[in-house]
Design a protein around this motif. Structure first.
Motif, PDB file in Angstrom:
ATOM      1  N   GLY A  72      14.598  -3.918   4.872  1.00  0.00           N
ATOM      2  CA  GLY A  72      14.897  -3.226   3.626  1.00  0.00           C
ATOM      3  C   GLY A  72      13.681  -2.687   2.918  1.00  0.00           C
ATOM      4  O   GLY A  72      13.797  -1.893   1.974  1.00  0.00           O
ATOM      5  N   THR A  73      12.507  -3.088   3.352  1.00  0.00           N
ATOM      6  CA  THR A  73      11.253  -2.594   2.801  1.00  0.00           C
ATOM      7  C   THR A  73      10.152  -2.901   3.802  1.00  0.00           C
ATOM      8  O   THR A  73      10.316  -3.768   4.672  1.00  0.00           O
ATOM      9  CB  THR A  73      10.927  -3.261   1.453  1.00  0.00           C
ATOM     10  OG1 THR A  73       9.721  -2.703   0.907  1.00  0.00           O
ATOM     11  CG2 THR A  73      10.732  -4.765   1.599  1.00  0.00           C
ATOM     12  N   ILE A  74       9.040  -2.196   3.704  1.00  0.00           N
ATOM     13  CA  ILE A  74       7.847  -2.491   4.494  1.00  0.00           C
ATOM     14  C   ILE A  74       6.679  -2.645   3.529  1.00  0.00           C
ATOM     15  O   ILE A  74       6.352  -1.716   2.790  1.00  0.00           O
ATOM     16  CB  ILE A  74       7.564  -1.398   5.537  1.00  0.00           C
ATOM     17  CG1 ILE A  74       8.710  -1.332   6.557  1.00  0.00           C
ATOM     18  CG2 ILE A  74       6.233  -1.658   6.241  1.00  0.00           C
ATOM     19  CD1 ILE A  74       8.580  -0.209   7.574  1.00  0.00           C
ATOM     20  N   ILE A  75       6.084  -3.837   3.527  1.00  0.00           N
ATOM     21  CA  ILE A  75       4.992  -4.158   2.613  1.00  0.00           C
ATOM     22  C   ILE A  75       3.727  -4.431   3.413  1.00  0.00           C
ATOM     23  O   ILE A  75       3.746  -5.251   4.346  1.00  0.00           O
ATOM     24  CB  ILE A  75       5.341  -5.400   1.760  1.00  0.00           C
ATOM     25  CG1 ILE A  75       6.648  -5.191   0.992  1.00  0.00           C
ATOM     26  CG2 ILE A  75       4.203  -5.724   0.800  1.00  0.00           C
ATOM     27  CD1 ILE A  75       6.601  -4.132  -0.071  1.00  0.00           C
ATOM     28  N   TRP A  76       2.651  -3.751   3.065  1.00  0.00           N
ATOM     29  CA  TRP A  76       1.333  -4.060   3.639  1.00  0.00           C
ATOM     30  C   TRP A  76       0.788  -5.248   2.863  1.00  0.00           C
ATOM     31  O   TRP A  76       0.382  -5.123   1.714  1.00  0.00           O
ATOM     32  CB  TRP A  76       0.437  -2.845   3.563  1.00  0.00           C
ATOM     33  CG  TRP A  76      -1.048  -3.019   3.684  1.00  0.00           C
ATOM     34  CD1 TRP A  76      -1.988  -2.344   2.956  1.00  0.00           C
ATOM     35  CD2 TRP A  76      -1.788  -3.869   4.584  1.00  0.00           C
ATOM     36  NE1 TRP A  76      -3.258  -2.731   3.328  1.00  0.00           N
ATOM     37  CE2 TRP A  76      -3.159  -3.673   4.330  1.00  0.00           C
ATOM     38  CE3 TRP A  76      -1.410  -4.790   5.567  1.00  0.00           C
ATOM     39  CZ2 TRP A  76      -4.162  -4.347   5.018  1.00  0.00           C
ATOM     40  CZ3 TRP A  76      -2.404  -5.484   6.250  1.00  0.00           C
ATOM     41  CH2 TRP A  76      -3.754  -5.255   5.980  1.00  0.00           C
ATOM     42  N   SER A  77       0.799  -6.432   3.491  1.00  0.00           N
ATOM     43  CA  SER A  77       0.303  -7.654   2.862  1.00  0.00           C
ATOM     44  C   SER A  77      -1.188  -7.767   3.162  1.00  0.00           C
ATOM     45  O   SER A  77      -1.631  -8.557   3.982  1.00  0.00           O
ATOM     46  CB  SER A  77       1.065  -8.879   3.379  1.00  0.00           C
ATOM     47  OG  SER A  77       0.775 -10.010   2.598  1.00  0.00           O
ATOM     48  N   GLY A  78      -1.933  -6.942   2.493  1.00  0.00           N
ATOM     49  CA  GLY A  78      -3.379  -6.871   2.679  1.00  0.00           C
ATOM     50  C   GLY A  78      -4.027  -6.233   1.471  1.00  0.00           C
ATOM     51  O   GLY A  78      -3.363  -5.595   0.662  1.00  0.00           O
TER      52      GLY A  78
END
Length: 241
Positions: A72-78
Protein backbone atom coordinates in the motif's frame (compact mmCIF):
# COMPACT_ATOMS: atom_id res chain seq x y z
CA UNK A 1 -10.54 -12.00 4.46
CA UNK A 2 -10.06 -8.77 6.46
CA UNK A 3 -8.37 -6.00 4.49
CA UNK A 4 -4.62 -6.08 5.03
CA UNK A 5 -2.20 -3.17 5.28
CA UNK A 6 1.01 -4.08 3.46
CA UNK A 7 3.94 -1.76 4.09
CA UNK A 8 6.73 -1.79 1.52
CA UNK A 9 10.08 -0.79 3.01
CA UNK A 10 13.32 -0.09 1.11
CA UNK A 11 16.36 -1.22 3.09
CA UNK A 12 20.14 -0.71 2.83
CA UNK A 13 21.77 -4.06 2.06
CA UNK A 14 24.08 -3.99 5.09
CA UNK A 15 21.34 -2.97 7.54
CA UNK A 16 20.41 -5.60 10.15
CA UNK A 17 18.37 -3.43 12.52
CA UNK A 18 15.48 -1.77 10.71
CA UNK A 19 13.77 -4.98 9.60
CA UNK A 20 13.39 -6.58 13.04
CA UNK A 21 12.46 -3.23 14.61
CA UNK A 22 9.87 -2.49 11.94
CA UNK A 23 8.40 -5.96 12.35
CA UNK A 24 8.32 -5.56 16.12
CA UNK A 25 6.42 -2.26 15.88
CA UNK A 26 3.59 -3.81 13.89
CA UNK A 27 3.70 -7.27 15.49
CA UNK A 28 0.53 -6.74 17.54
CA UNK A 29 -1.43 -5.54 14.48
CA UNK A 30 -2.57 -8.74 12.82
CA UNK A 31 -3.75 -6.94 9.69
CA UNK A 32 -0.47 -5.01 9.18
CA UNK A 33 2.70 -6.56 7.75
CA UNK A 34 6.00 -5.12 6.52
CA UNK A 35 7.79 -6.32 3.38
CA UNK A 36 11.34 -5.37 2.46
CA UNK A 37 13.43 -4.71 -0.62
CA UNK A 38 17.21 -4.23 -0.47
CA UNK A 39 19.77 -2.34 -2.52
CA UNK A 40 23.50 -2.10 -1.93
CA UNK A 41 24.76 0.29 0.78
CA UNK A 42 27.99 -0.56 2.62
CA UNK A 43 29.61 2.76 3.57
CA UNK A 44 28.42 6.17 4.71
CA UNK A 45 30.85 8.93 3.78
CA UNK A 46 31.28 11.78 1.31
CA UNK A 47 33.48 9.69 -0.98
CA UNK A 48 32.17 9.48 -4.53
CA UNK A 49 31.85 5.70 -4.25
CA UNK A 50 29.69 6.03 -1.13
CA UNK A 51 27.53 8.81 -2.55
CA UNK A 52 26.98 6.77 -5.71
CA UNK A 53 25.23 4.07 -3.69
CA UNK A 54 22.19 6.33 -3.58
CA UNK A 55 21.72 6.72 -7.32
CA UNK A 56 18.03 6.17 -7.91
CA UNK A 57 18.00 3.31 -10.41
CA UNK A 58 18.98 0.47 -8.02
CA UNK A 59 16.48 1.85 -5.51
CA UNK A 60 13.78 1.96 -8.18
CA UNK A 61 14.48 -1.66 -9.12
CA UNK A 62 13.97 -2.67 -5.49
CA UNK A 63 10.77 -0.63 -5.44
CA UNK A 64 9.47 -2.33 -8.59
CA UNK A 65 9.97 -5.72 -6.94
CA UNK A 66 8.11 -4.55 -3.84
CA UNK A 67 5.27 -3.41 -6.07
CA UNK A 68 4.74 -7.04 -7.11
CA UNK A 69 3.57 -7.65 -3.54
CA UNK A 70 0.83 -5.02 -4.00
CA UNK A 71 2.03 -3.03 -1.01
CA UNK A 72 0.00 0.00 0.00
CA UNK A 73 3.02 2.27 0.20
CA UNK A 74 6.78 2.21 -0.43
CA UNK A 75 8.94 3.89 2.21
CA UNK A 76 12.69 4.44 1.95
CA UNK A 77 13.76 3.64 5.52
CA UNK A 78 17.03 5.49 5.28
CA UNK A 79 18.52 8.88 6.04
CA UNK A 80 20.66 9.64 2.98
CA UNK A 81 18.85 12.88 2.12
CA UNK A 82 20.08 14.23 5.43
CA UNK A 83 23.44 14.79 3.73
CA UNK A 84 22.44 14.63 0.05
CA UNK A 85 19.69 17.26 0.45
CA UNK A 86 15.98 16.78 1.10
CA UNK A 87 15.19 17.29 -2.57
CA UNK A 88 16.92 13.95 -3.26
CA UNK A 89 14.16 12.17 -1.35
CA UNK A 90 11.44 14.23 -2.98
CA UNK A 91 12.76 13.29 -6.43
CA UNK A 92 13.08 9.64 -5.42
CA UNK A 93 9.48 9.52 -4.21
CA UNK A 94 8.26 11.05 -7.46
CA UNK A 95 10.20 8.45 -9.45
CA UNK A 96 8.92 5.56 -7.31
CA UNK A 97 5.35 6.74 -7.85
CA UNK A 98 5.93 7.03 -11.60
CA UNK A 99 7.50 3.57 -11.78
CA UNK A 100 5.03 1.69 -9.56
CA UNK A 101 1.90 3.84 -9.20
CA UNK A 102 2.34 3.48 -5.43
CA UNK A 103 2.63 6.43 -3.06
CA UNK A 104 6.10 6.76 -1.52
CA UNK A 105 7.83 8.59 1.29
CA UNK A 106 11.02 8.35 3.38
CA UNK A 107 12.24 8.39 6.96
CA UNK A 108 13.64 11.90 6.55
CA UNK A 109 10.63 13.44 4.81
CA UNK A 110 8.49 11.94 7.57
CA UNK A 111 10.78 13.40 10.23
CA UNK A 112 10.58 16.83 8.59
CA UNK A 113 6.80 16.57 8.51
CA UNK A 114 6.79 15.66 12.21
CA UNK A 115 9.07 18.61 13.03
CA UNK A 116 6.65 20.91 11.24
CA UNK A 117 3.55 19.41 12.86
CA UNK A 118 5.03 19.62 16.35
CA UNK A 119 6.61 23.08 15.80
CA UNK A 120 10.15 21.93 16.48
CA UNK A 121 12.73 24.68 16.02
CA UNK A 122 15.65 23.48 18.17
CA UNK A 123 16.65 19.83 17.96
CA UNK A 124 19.25 17.38 19.18
CA UNK A 125 20.92 15.09 16.64
CA UNK A 126 22.19 11.59 17.49
CA UNK A 127 23.96 9.62 14.74
CA UNK A 128 26.82 7.14 14.23
CA UNK A 129 28.21 9.14 11.31
CA UNK A 130 31.51 10.75 10.39
CA UNK A 131 31.91 14.46 11.12
CA UNK A 132 31.67 15.27 7.40
CA UNK A 133 28.22 13.64 7.25
CA UNK A 134 27.09 15.17 10.53
CA UNK A 135 28.03 18.64 9.35
CA UNK A 136 26.05 18.22 6.12
CA UNK A 137 22.96 17.09 8.03
CA UNK A 138 23.17 20.05 10.38
CA UNK A 139 23.67 22.46 7.48
CA UNK A 140 20.68 21.08 5.56
CA UNK A 141 18.43 21.42 8.58
CA UNK A 142 19.73 24.90 9.25
CA UNK A 143 18.83 25.87 5.68
CA UNK A 144 15.33 24.53 6.33
CA UNK A 145 14.96 26.71 9.45
CA UNK A 146 15.94 24.25 12.19
CA UNK A 147 18.72 24.81 14.72
CA UNK A 148 20.76 21.85 15.91
CA UNK A 149 21.58 22.68 19.53
CA UNK A 150 23.16 19.35 20.47
CA UNK A 151 25.17 17.13 18.13
CA UNK A 152 26.27 13.61 19.07
CA UNK A 153 27.99 11.31 16.57
CA UNK A 154 30.28 8.27 16.71
CA UNK A 155 32.52 9.15 13.73
CA UNK A 156 31.98 5.77 12.07
CA UNK A 157 31.72 5.17 8.30
CA UNK A 158 29.80 1.86 8.84
CA UNK A 159 27.25 0.86 7.61
CA UNK A 160 27.14 -2.65 9.14
CA UNK A 161 29.02 -1.52 12.25
CA UNK A 162 26.20 0.87 13.17
CA UNK A 163 24.09 -2.15 14.10
CA UNK A 164 26.57 -3.13 16.81
CA UNK A 165 26.19 0.11 18.78
CA UNK A 166 24.58 -0.80 22.09
CA UNK A 167 21.42 0.67 23.53
CA UNK A 168 23.50 1.84 26.51
CA UNK A 169 25.74 3.90 24.22
CA UNK A 170 22.71 5.41 22.51
CA UNK A 171 21.09 6.26 25.83
CA UNK A 172 24.22 8.14 26.91
CA UNK A 173 24.21 10.05 23.61
CA UNK A 174 20.54 10.94 24.02
CA UNK A 175 21.20 12.16 27.57
CA UNK A 176 23.92 14.48 26.30
CA UNK A 177 21.70 15.66 23.46
CA UNK A 178 19.00 16.47 26.01
CA UNK A 179 21.19 18.78 28.10
CA UNK A 180 20.35 22.04 26.22
CA UNK A 181 16.64 21.10 26.37
CA UNK A 182 15.85 20.94 22.64
CA UNK A 183 12.27 20.80 21.39
CA UNK A 184 12.97 17.24 20.18
CA UNK A 185 15.80 14.76 19.66
CA UNK A 186 16.19 12.63 16.56
CA UNK A 187 18.08 9.34 16.44
CA UNK A 188 19.04 9.74 12.81
CA UNK A 189 20.08 6.40 11.30
CA UNK A 190 17.99 3.33 10.51
CA UNK A 191 20.75 0.88 11.45
CA UNK A 192 20.88 2.02 15.09
CA UNK A 193 18.91 0.32 17.87
CA UNK A 194 17.30 3.61 18.79
CA UNK A 195 13.61 2.80 18.50
CA UNK A 196 13.76 0.40 21.43
CA UNK A 197 15.02 3.08 23.85
CA UNK A 198 12.66 5.88 22.81
CA UNK A 199 9.88 5.35 25.32
CA UNK A 200 12.13 5.04 28.37
CA UNK A 201 14.33 7.97 27.31
CA UNK A 202 11.29 10.17 26.69
CA UNK A 203 10.18 9.39 30.23
CA UNK A 204 13.66 10.14 31.58
CA UNK A 205 14.26 13.38 29.66
CA UNK A 206 10.73 14.68 29.09
CA UNK A 207 11.71 15.41 25.47
CA UNK A 208 10.08 13.87 22.35
CA UNK A 209 12.47 11.52 20.57
CA UNK A 210 11.96 10.71 16.89
CA UNK A 211 13.86 7.66 15.69
CA UNK A 212 14.08 7.35 11.91
CA UNK A 213 13.00 3.69 11.81
CA UNK A 214 9.90 4.80 13.71
CA UNK A 215 9.25 7.81 11.47
CA UNK A 216 9.26 5.48 8.46
CA UNK A 217 6.69 3.20 10.09
CA UNK A 218 4.57 6.19 11.20
CA UNK A 219 4.48 7.59 7.67
CA UNK A 220 4.03 4.20 6.05
CA UNK A 221 0.96 3.55 8.16
CA UNK A 222 -0.52 6.94 7.28
CA UNK A 223 0.10 6.64 3.54
CA UNK A 224 -1.33 3.12 3.49
CA UNK A 225 -4.51 4.34 5.19
CA UNK A 226 -3.84 2.82 8.63
CA UNK A 227 -3.83 4.60 12.00
CA UNK A 228 -0.32 4.93 13.51
CA UNK A 229 -1.88 5.42 16.94
CA UNK A 230 -2.62 1.69 16.98
CA UNK A 231 1.11 1.13 17.61
CA UNK A 232 1.73 1.12 21.36
CA UNK A 233 4.90 1.16 23.42
CA UNK A 234 7.19 2.84 20.90
CA UNK A 235 7.07 6.45 22.06
CA UNK A 236 5.02 9.61 21.85
CA UNK A 237 5.23 9.82 18.06
CA UNK A 238 2.57 7.18 17.50
CA UNK A 239 0.07 8.40 20.06
CA UNK A 240 0.51 12.16 19.87
CA UNK A 241 1.50 13.22 16.33
Amino acid sequence: MKKRTLLGVLTPSSNTVLEPLTQAMVADLKDVTAHFGRFRVTEISMRDQALGQFNNEPILEAARLLADARVGTIIWSGTSSGWLGFDADEKLCDEIKAATNIEASTSVLALNEIFEMTEVKRFGLVTPYLDEIQERIIANYQSAGYQCVASQNLRDRGNFSFSEVTEETLMDMVRRAAEPKPDAITIFCTNLRGAGIVERMEQETGIPIYDTVATAVWKGMKVAGADPARIKGWGRLFGEV
